[in-house]
Design an enzyme around this catalytic site. Structure first.
Site, PDB file in Angstrom:
ATOM      1  N   LYS A   1       8.296  -6.009  -9.756  1.00  0.00           N
ATOM      2  CA  LYS A   1       9.349  -7.034 -10.282  1.00  0.00           C
ATOM      3  C   LYS A   1      10.234  -6.375 -11.058  1.00  0.00           C
ATOM      4  O   LYS A   1      10.513  -7.041 -12.054  1.00  0.00           O
ATOM      5  CB  LYS A   1       8.374  -8.213 -10.942  1.00  0.00           C
ATOM      6  CG  LYS A   1       8.973  -9.458 -10.784  1.00  0.00           C
ATOM      7  CD  LYS A   1       9.351 -10.357  -9.486  1.00  0.00           C
ATOM      8  CE  LYS A   1       9.788 -11.566  -9.986  1.00  0.00           C
ATOM      9  NZ  LYS A   1      10.105 -12.176  -8.586  1.00  0.00           N
TER      10      LYS A   1
ATOM     11  N   ASP B   1      -4.318  -7.167  -8.602  1.00  0.00           N
ATOM     12  CA  ASP B   1      -5.300  -7.888  -8.648  1.00  0.00           C
ATOM     13  C   ASP B   1      -4.777  -9.296  -7.900  1.00  0.00           C
ATOM     14  O   ASP B   1      -5.886  -9.646  -7.017  1.00  0.00           O
ATOM     15  CB  ASP B   1      -5.432  -8.565 -10.248  1.00  0.00           C
ATOM     16  CG  ASP B   1      -6.444  -9.337 -10.349  1.00  0.00           C
ATOM     17  OD1 ASP B   1      -7.506  -9.503  -9.313  1.00  0.00           O
ATOM     18  OD2 ASP B   1      -6.739  -9.778 -11.596  1.00  0.00           O
TER      19      ASP B   1
ATOM     20  N   ASP C   1      -6.490 -10.066  -3.584  1.00  0.00           N
ATOM     21  CA  ASP C   1      -7.132 -11.051  -3.266  1.00  0.00           C
ATOM     22  C   ASP C   1      -6.489 -11.885  -2.426  1.00  0.00           C
ATOM     23  O   ASP C   1      -7.446 -12.449  -1.312  1.00  0.00           O
ATOM     24  CB  ASP C   1      -7.293 -11.990  -4.554  1.00  0.00           C
ATOM     25  CG  ASP C   1      -8.615 -11.558  -5.526  1.00  0.00           C
ATOM     26  OD1 ASP C   1      -8.825 -10.572  -5.384  1.00  0.00           O
ATOM     27  OD2 ASP C   1      -9.158 -12.551  -6.299  1.00  0.00           O
TER      28      ASP C   1
ATOM     29  N   TYR D   1      -3.078  -6.108 -18.377  1.00  0.00           N
ATOM     30  CA  TYR D   1      -4.211  -6.193 -18.832  1.00  0.00           C
ATOM     31  C   TYR D   1      -4.682  -4.949 -19.597  1.00  0.00           C
ATOM     32  O   TYR D   1      -5.619  -4.403 -19.767  1.00  0.00           O
ATOM     33  CB  TYR D   1      -5.062  -5.917 -17.574  1.00  0.00           C
ATOM     34  CG  TYR D   1      -5.241  -6.998 -16.381  1.00  0.00           C
ATOM     35  CD1 TYR D   1      -4.374  -8.259 -16.725  1.00  0.00           C
ATOM     36  CD2 TYR D   1      -5.918  -7.008 -15.299  1.00  0.00           C
ATOM     37  CE1 TYR D   1      -4.427  -9.230 -15.674  1.00  0.00           C
ATOM     38  CE2 TYR D   1      -5.676  -8.013 -14.343  1.00  0.00           C
ATOM     39  CZ  TYR D   1      -4.867  -8.920 -14.498  1.00  0.00           C
ATOM     40  OH  TYR D   1      -4.633 -10.033 -13.576  1.00  0.00           O
TER      41      TYR D   1
ATOM     42  N   ASP E   1       6.693 -10.833  -5.326  1.00  0.00           N
ATOM     43  CA  ASP E   1       6.300 -12.179  -4.488  1.00  0.00           C
ATOM     44  C   ASP E   1       6.542 -12.462  -3.360  1.00  0.00           C
ATOM     45  O   ASP E   1       5.985 -12.852  -2.484  1.00  0.00           O
ATOM     46  CB  ASP E   1       7.190 -13.215  -5.337  1.00  0.00           C
ATOM     47  CG  ASP E   1       8.497 -12.622  -5.884  1.00  0.00           C
ATOM     48  OD1 ASP E   1       8.755 -11.628  -5.427  1.00  0.00           O
ATOM     49  OD2 ASP E   1       9.540 -13.431  -6.407  1.00  0.00           O
TER      50      ASP E   1
HETATM   51 MG    MG Z   1      -9.862 -10.551  -8.917  1.00  0.00          MG
END
Ligand code: MG
Ligand code: NAI
Length: 323
Positions: A159, A214, A218, A114, A190
């Site tokens: 990763k 992120d 969630d 990001y 993962d």
């Molecule tokens: Mg989010």
């Protein structure tokens, strides 16, 4: 202590007043001041957040933040991203707590995928994933500092088997864990995400890069029920902002149906960050008191409105404080 209160848009205007009342009840000494930013302000004035607003936010010891509506309008830039950048809020912290588990997800908030370095070419589109030593070190140090006693440990989500940039991230986080003297391990993001959902009790503090964090935070929300319950913090070395994970929920805004628990728990995180652990714990206990009376908002299967829930919460707090 000076606390800036940003209600923002939509249900931010309903849940933040409850959180504000709760804070004022337990800490009458706090000096609150409102700051208006967001879509509503943009629609009225053409500017969602100006230099004076940023200066006001910077003058606060902590910020209690609701939610901001991000319209599809191309002329509108995300102001939460702007605020995170201007205040250098590099750690996004989300507690995920339930029966038998208590996890803290610490996400790097300023770089990685990001970073905003992107372009479109004729037949492809590129996004550059930037991981810096400085960014990794400060998030690794922050996360290691949050590892709790009683066998707590730091899990470094990465990763590195595929991404060279994560070899660096992992290396720096390990250095910081060793420097802090905490137990640590590493896991590929993962497999880690699946394992957190299957065996949440195995985890304490998890640190990872921006986009992985992120997604992980969630996904971990699944362990603790809906969006209406999840608080978060955005922490920097000089500033800190506390906000519910949810957005402005235009579908229920203005109907007194929003669950204020996420906002109230964010207020408790604010106190905790300020060193007032006692009142932070008190707020958590009062929420449990209210729920055990069967008072719940619609998302939790109840009939209480946002304001009625807030009233019950303030009563529970006063009872606890006087007992
Ligand atoms: Mg989010
Ligand atoms: P949302 O979180 O606002 O809502 C998703 C769903 O969850 C909706 O059905 C909503 O009614 C429900 N919900 C959310 N919070 C709730 C609560 N406290 N009590 C009961 N139900 C609740 O996400 P959505 O709909 O994707 O986004 C709406 C707007 O919010 C958009 O403009 C988006 O850009 C913005 N947003 C802002 C955030 C922020 O300011 N940090 C974060 C996420 C979204």
């Amino acid at each position: 202590m000076k606390v800036a209160v940003v209600e923002g848009d939509g249900i931010g205007r309903e849940v933040i007043p409850v959180a504000h009342r709760v804070l004022a009840t337990v800490r009458p000494d706090i000096d609150f001041f409102p700051v208006e930013v967001g879509y509503g302000k943009w629609a009225r004035t053409g500017c969602a957040c100006d230099a004076d607003d940023i200066a006001a936010l910077k003058s606060a010891d902590a910020i209690l933040f609701g939610a901001i509506t991000t319209p599809p309008d191309p002329g509108y830039n995300s102001i939460l991203l702007q605020i995170r950048k201007e205040l250098d809020l590099y750690a996004n912290v989300r507690p995920v707590k339930g029966e038998g588990f208590d996890i803290l997800v610490v996400r790097e908030n300023t770089e990685g995928l990001y970073s905003g370095i992107e372009w479109r070419e004729e037949d492809r589109s590129c996004t550059v994933r930037v991981i810096t030593v400085k960014g990794s070190r400060r998030i690794g140090r922050y996360a290691a500092g949050r590892v709790r006693g009683h066998g707590g440990h730091l899990t470094i989500g990465n990763k590195a088997n595929v991404l060279k940039s994560d070899v660096l991230f992992r290396e720096i986080c390990i250095e910081e864990a060793i420097a802090a003297g905490v137990h640590w391990d590493t896991a590929f993001i993962d497999a880690l995400t699946l394992d957190v959902l299957m065996h949440p009790a195995r985890y304490d503090v998890i640190v990872t890069t921006n986009m992985f964090g992120d997604i992980l935070s969630d996904a971990a929300g699944y362990l603790v029920g809906g969006l209406g319950l999840l608080p978060s913090a955005n922490i920097g070395d000089r500033h800190a902002l506390f906000e519910p994970v949810h957005g402005s929920a235009p579908d229920i805004a203005g109907t007194d149906r929003a669950n204020p628990i996420a906002a109230v728990r964010s207020a408790a995180m604010l106190l905790d960050h300020a060193g007032d652990h006692e009142n932070a714990v008190l707020i958590g206990t009062a929420i449990e008191d209210v729920l055990s009376l069967g008072i719940r908002t619609a998302d939790m299967g109840g009939v209480a409105g946002t304001r009625a829930f807030g009233d019950a919460l303030v009563r529970a707090l006063i009872r606890r404080k006087n007992s």
